[in-house]
Design an enzyme around this catalytic site. Structure first.
Site, PDB file in Angstrom:
ATOM      1  N   THR A 146      29.168 -40.043  49.780  1.00 57.96           N
ATOM      2  CA  THR A 146      30.348 -39.421  49.163  1.00 57.96           C
ATOM      3  C   THR A 146      29.923 -38.863  47.800  1.00 57.96           C
ATOM      4  OG1 THR A 146      31.052 -41.575  48.314  1.00 57.96           O
ATOM      5  CG2 THR A 146      32.051 -40.825  50.369  1.00 57.96           C
ATOM      6  N   LYS A 168      26.121 -46.532  51.600  1.00 61.07           N
ATOM      7  CA  LYS A 168      26.690 -45.548  50.694  1.00 61.07           C
ATOM      8  C   LYS A 168      27.518 -46.328  49.678  1.00 61.07           C
ATOM      9  CE  LYS A 168      31.127 -45.137  50.289  1.00 61.07           C
ATOM     10  NZ  LYS A 168      31.914 -44.659  49.147  1.00 61.07           N
ATOM     11  N   THR A 179      32.432 -51.644  47.095  1.00 63.16           N
ATOM     12  CA  THR A 179      32.800 -50.303  47.562  1.00 63.16           C
ATOM     13  C   THR A 179      31.694 -49.560  48.229  1.00 63.16           C
ATOM     14  OG1 THR A 179      34.283 -50.111  45.807  1.00 63.16           O
ATOM     15  CG2 THR A 179      33.881 -48.128  47.034  1.00 63.16           C
ATOM     16  N   GLU A 259      28.236 -43.958  39.617  1.00 62.23           N
ATOM     17  CA  GLU A 259      28.828 -42.736  39.067  1.00 62.23           C
ATOM     18  C   GLU A 259      28.716 -42.654  37.550  1.00 62.23           C
ATOM     19  OE1 GLU A 259      32.752 -43.030  40.571  1.00 62.23           O
ATOM     20  OE2 GLU A 259      32.257 -42.148  42.512  1.00 62.23           O
ATOM     21  N   ASN A 378      35.566 -39.589  37.572  1.00 68.40           N
ATOM     22  CA  ASN A 378      36.703 -40.288  38.167  1.00 68.40           C
ATOM     23  C   ASN A 378      38.048 -39.719  37.757  1.00 68.40           C
ATOM     24  OD1 ASN A 378      35.639 -42.398  39.933  1.00 68.40           O
ATOM     25  ND2 ASN A 378      34.498 -42.908  38.076  1.00 68.40           N
ATOM     26  N   THR A 383      40.927 -34.072  42.674  1.00 67.40           N
ATOM     27  CA  THR A 383      41.546 -32.758  42.454  1.00 67.40           C
ATOM     28  C   THR A 383      40.553 -31.641  42.688  1.00 67.40           C
ATOM     29  OG1 THR A 383      41.072 -33.039  40.100  1.00 67.40           O
ATOM     30  CG2 THR A 383      43.284 -33.587  40.853  1.00 67.40           C
TER      31      THR A 383
END
Lengths: 383, 383
Positions: A146, A168, A179, A259, A378, A383
């Site tokens: 992702t 992942k 996660t 991230e 994040n 969006t």
């Protein structure tokens, strides 16, 4: 050659069209046996995604013949249509493979809320089956990415048997689990209960010690599939050690690709009265946004380490604590010691050592700093 | 006119020189009586700053004649010299005011670790006493600011009596308490035990429902001083309500000035089986970095609200949850409902409503979003 390294497995990855980017987003791993023994660990979040609800039922008999995984949508909080799609996916795959849908694990990852296209999923199932190959590991590992910037894979060579893993996960990394979707294959011949025992031990000291951002996912699944094709039944302790090493390898890969992170934190609490105490203190530091911002700014702010330790119930005397950052004892006996300016914070790896002086237990928790890029990634993700 | 609004109080603020900026950094509030009844609530962090350790002893007899507060240094984890400086400060002030040092509360705020100059502190004590005045409230409130961008003050007018309050706090806002120093004055005539009861009730529904960044301070102190100068002893329930309203006023001021924030979050959990359940769910959402980044990005990401709720032990059925953001029901019965695009996220005030459908309890927790500016401010704070 990760999940297809052990004998008895084929894998594939194709593009179903769930991602706007057009990148591959549907992966399949098939266990051709002779054994179909399996074990799973799922998220402890009570808000579970539909594929988790499905897979929890599938694993009850300890038998799994195939696992299908999609990125581009979590299928979580999608209501009855979401569960129906998970079910229909398992049925379609079972028909293609001539197996029972009750032996098909399903995993999804991506945004919570929206449901990806059922038509695209059902149209892609024959394609992902047609693409199966004994060297399909890379394609499968890529299709589950992702926000990951690299695919995560690991292998282990035992005497006459092996383990392979793909994963992942890059955000929402926290116990338990972290996660992530993780598929681990092996060609050993072990019973489901043995695999389950080994997997729980391995997860406890790997994924459950990873806490990147304190957020817990709705979709976490770690699946261990054993084909028995090596016709070897190793000692369970030996297998558990090997499995643990693979899981630690994968956990560190997840941390290193978290991230927006600019530092990897190795937060070790030592001389604790118990492992639970050590884990609580290390995890508390891993949850301190203030400390994690300081690390991002290359500031060895040990006061924020102590402030986090002080929120725990671990046995220690606050004014006896020592703290080292990257090998420099910046706090001894609850007071400033070495000049913080002497700490080199520029490496990506940052080691924090907290000495509780209360016993013999030690635990390391892995985490990351809190950065502008984390906030950016994040705040813009959906969006 | 906040802390000097009630009869019987004088206050002052001067520059001792702890801050490089040269701004004022030493505040004093004196209770001229006739009563010296007082109550305090301190941080529940086990790593307590030296002034907290001192003040915990001072408050034991329920009598306080003066409170001296400095910004520019927390005097936490500074070892024996730190405690000695707190003690010496109280002694010096007591001598100047001809009171007992055992009736002097001391508070400090700023960076943990380094100790500010004892010489500067002791030289400034006579100055801060000389500056005392019955309209010194603004000067005192200004001198305790750290990263605050505005001073926080509040007042309450009762029938013939009043309450005044000043506060500092902008980061490390979390229960319990919320990284703050708060001085509340009143001219009512109530006993220390009554003040203590009222203060604990007021804190529970104000400061302990503020959770800006999940980090808990080492220096939090809320002090309530009563002079009795109004010669009125109000009903305790009436006084508690008034005190609570002042504390909520101050708590909202703290939220609105939280470091780097671009949104104020009002996270309400309704129809919970108990107040504890409602508090746990609201606080869990307030602790979700992922949700707080989404709000920064004006993204009404209700999936992250549910993922946070799922980590709690509160009574609810995951697939019956409703979530509204800014009045729009974006999730009904555990599925997407109104189009998230219809939610206006541009106002600073952002209201999240989670309906557990499990009872009658409701709690609102106040928090903030997680922004680039938060990361920036907290990565650069000590350097």
């Amino acid at each position: 050659m990760s999940v297809t390294k052990p004998k008895g497995f084929r894998a594939s990855g194709v593009t179903a069209g769930f991602k706007d980017s057009g990148k591959s987003d549907l992966a399949l791993v098939v266990n051709d046996g002779p054994s179909h023994a399996a074990a799973c660990v799922f998220t402890s979040n009570r808000c579970k995604a539909n594929p988790v609800l499905w897979s929890e039922e599938v694993i009850k008999d300890g038998e799994v013949a195939a696992i299908i995984l999609n990125s581009g949508g979590a299928n979580c909080y999608t209501g009855a249509p979401g569960f129906q799609l998970t079910h229909a996916t398992a049925e379609a795959l079972a028909t293609e493979l001539s197996i029972s849908s009750g032996d098909v694990l399903v995993c999804s990852t991506g945004l919570i809320g929206p449901l990806f296209s059922a038509d695209k999923m059902l149209a892609a199932v024959p394609n992902v089956v047609a693409a199966l190959s004994t060297d399909g590991a890379d394609a499968a590992a890529t299709a589950i990415m992702t926000t990951d910037t690299v695919s995560k894979q690991a292998t282990y060579d035992g005497p006459g048997w092996s383990i392979g893993a793909m994963a992942k996960g890059a955000g929402m990394l926290a116990p338990a689990l972290a996660t992530m979707l993780i598929v681990i294959t092996t060609d050993v011949d072990l019973a489901p209960a043995q695999l389950d025992e080994a997997l729980r031990v391995a997860c406890a000291t790997s994924f459950n010690r990873l806490d990147s951002d304190g957020c817990q996912s709705t979709n976490d699944t770690v699946a261990l599939l054993a084909s028995g094709a090596a016709q070897i039944s190793p000692d369970l302790a030996e297998f558990t050690d090997a499995l643990s090493s693979v899981c630690v390898d994968i956990a560190l890969q997840l941390m290193q690709d978290a991230e927006g992170a600019s530092h990897d934190l190795y937060i070790t609490t030592t001389h604790a009265a118990s492992e639970a105490d050590a884990l609580e203190v290390s995890r508390s530091v891993a949850r301190s946004n203030l400390f994690k911002c300081a690390v991002f700014g290359n500031d060895p702010n040990w006061g924020r380490v102590l402030a986090a330790a002080g929120t725990t119930t671990a046995a220690f005397e606050p004014h006896q604590l020592d703290v080292a950052i990257n090998g420099i004892w910046v706090c001894k006996d609850g007071q400033g010691a070495a000049d913080p300016e002497s700490v080199d914070m520029t490496p990506r790896k940052c080691e924090i050592l907290i000495d509780l002086k209360a016993g013999d237990a030690e635990v390391t928790v892995w985490s990351n700093d809190l950065t502008h890029d984390y906030v950016h990634e994040n705040s813009a993700y959906s969006t």
